[in-house]
Enzyme design. Structure first.
Site, PDB file in Angstrom:
ATOM      1  N   ALA A  65     -19.163  29.497 -11.343  1.00 49.34           N
ATOM      2  CA  ALA A  65     -17.927  29.848 -10.734  1.00 49.34           C
ATOM      3  C   ALA A  65     -17.631  31.197 -11.475  1.00 49.34           C
ATOM      4  O   ALA A  65     -18.334  31.559 -12.479  1.00 49.34           O
ATOM      5  CB  ALA A  65     -16.872  28.940 -11.161  1.00 49.34           C
ATOM      6  N   GLY A 110     -21.132  26.053 -11.511  1.00 45.17           N
ATOM      7  CA  GLY A 110     -20.716  25.682 -10.185  1.00 45.17           C
ATOM      8  C   GLY A 110     -22.026  25.723  -9.095  1.00 45.17           C
ATOM      9  O   GLY A 110     -21.973  25.360  -8.197  1.00 45.17           O
ATOM     10  N   GLU A 113     -23.741  22.697  -9.501  1.00 39.96           N
ATOM     11  CA  GLU A 113     -22.670  21.706  -8.873  1.00 39.96           C
ATOM     12  C   GLU A 113     -22.818  21.868  -7.443  1.00 39.96           C
ATOM     13  O   GLU A 113     -22.973  20.826  -6.508  1.00 39.96           O
ATOM     14  CB  GLU A 113     -21.559  22.017  -9.326  1.00 39.96           C
ATOM     15  CG  GLU A 113     -21.044  21.361 -10.726  1.00 39.96           C
ATOM     16  CD  GLU A 113     -19.728  21.978 -11.415  1.00 39.96           C
ATOM     17  OE1 GLU A 113     -19.374  23.002 -11.350  1.00 39.96           O
ATOM     18  OE2 GLU A 113     -18.985  20.923 -11.310  1.00 39.96           O
ATOM     19  N   GLU A 133     -20.786  24.937 -19.211  1.00 30.54           N
ATOM     20  CA  GLU A 133     -19.501  25.046 -19.296  1.00 30.54           C
ATOM     21  C   GLU A 133     -18.906  24.931 -20.573  1.00 30.54           C
ATOM     22  O   GLU A 133     -18.143  25.511 -21.216  1.00 30.54           O
ATOM     23  CB  GLU A 133     -18.743  24.157 -18.324  1.00 30.54           C
ATOM     24  CG  GLU A 133     -18.712  24.478 -16.888  1.00 30.54           C
ATOM     25  CD  GLU A 133     -20.053  23.995 -16.122  1.00 30.54           C
ATOM     26  OE1 GLU A 133     -21.043  23.627 -16.882  1.00 30.54           O
ATOM     27  OE2 GLU A 133     -19.914  24.138 -14.870  1.00 30.54           O
TER      28      GLU A 133
END
Ligand code: COA
Length: 257
Positions: A65, A110, A113, A133
């Site tokens: 992200a 992300g 993910e 993260e």
């Protein structure tokens, strides 16, 4: 049509390329919103039979992200951001057309993910996977804590989640996170080859495989979903065509109805 995605459709295979190579294809709000829009296109365009998601350039699939968009968010804003991401990735996971991640480099945060939300993953030999993260004081928010455990088991998942370490393509293969590792130049060809095989099968049956397999990890009774889906196949023309073709010793021609 899209600012942050490139799309192309050839012989039923729709390639979606996240296109921010100078930012290692990081998922900012624009990319996420366009991913949601491209899912509308995928669901409604009958010409699209199967999908490949990949990243632009040779370095990254998606490096996570967009960290810059996290700065200054409140508890509630953080939660809302994650909810949007979870919802989009659930749409990918529950799509009844096959979606494959062609992981062409870093698949971090992300990016990992998103790859895990796809129905399966193929990696180039330079791919690297991780959920870093914790380095940012965060945890994955787009379903990563759940899907990583589902795909590689709790012990391996927690080691990756808690250390933030990356694994290379060969370890990802060993863990079962990816199905195949190929040289980067062969990545799309490999994904296309598998999808060509899948789209020659009965599309409704393929969709029901996805739905039934997903039920393993849902609150639904997967065996009930399997029974219901199996029964529904009997009222499709494709099931009649498939069984007739077998008996008549010819190739079936499936029409998706
Ligand atoms: N969000 C926002 N920008 C990102 C990004 C992310 N997740 N990942 C990379 N970028 C940007 C960098 O800021 C840089 O932009 P700049 O040129 O404007 O400074 C550009 O992409 C290239 O990245 P850079 O870090 O210079 O490449 P590198 O080869 O040195 O390192 C990585 C590659 C993947 C190791 C490194 O970019 C990285 O650690 N990224 C963050 C990974 C992460 O924590 N993801 C989870 C987010 S929740």
């Amino acid at each position: 049509m899209y600012n942050t995605l490139l799309t192309s459709l050839e012989n039923g295979i729709f390639i979606v390329t996240i296109n921010r190579p100078d930012k290692l294809n990081a998922l900012n709000k624009d990319v996420m919103s366009e991913l949601n829009n491209v899912l509308n296109e995928i669901e409604t365009n009958q010409e699209i039979k199967a999908i490949i998601i990949t990243g632009a350039g040779e370095k990254a699939f998606i490096a996570g992200a967009d960290i810059k968009e996290f700065v200054g968010l409140s508890n509630e804003e953080g939660k809302a951001l994650a909810k949007t991401g979870q919802d989009i990735f659930l749409r990918i996971e529950n799509c009844t057309k096959p979606i494959v991640a062609a992981v062409n480099g870093f698949a971090l945060g992300g990016g990992c993910e998103l790859a895990m939300a796809c129905h399966f993953r193929i990696a180039s030999d330079n791919a690297k996977f991780g959920q870093p993260e914790v380095n940012l004081g965060l945890i994955p928010g787009y379903g990563g804590t759940q899907r990583l455990v589902q795909l590689i088991g709790k012990g391996r998942a927690l080691e990756l989640l808690m250390t933030g370490n990356m694994i290379d393509a060969s370890i990802a293969l060993d863990y079962g996170l990816v199905n195949h590792v190929v040289p980067q130049d062969d990545l799309l060809a490999k994904a296309k080859m598998i999808l060509e095989q899948i789209i020659s099968k009965a599309p409704l049956a393929v969709g029901k495989c996805i739905t039934a397999a997903n039920a393993v990890f849902s609150n639904e009774n997967g065996y009930e979903i399997e029974l219901k889906s199996f029964g529904e196949c009997f009222s499709t023309n494709d099931m009649k065509e498939g069984t007739s073709a077998f008996i008549e010793k010819r190739k079936p021609l499936f029409k998706g109805n």
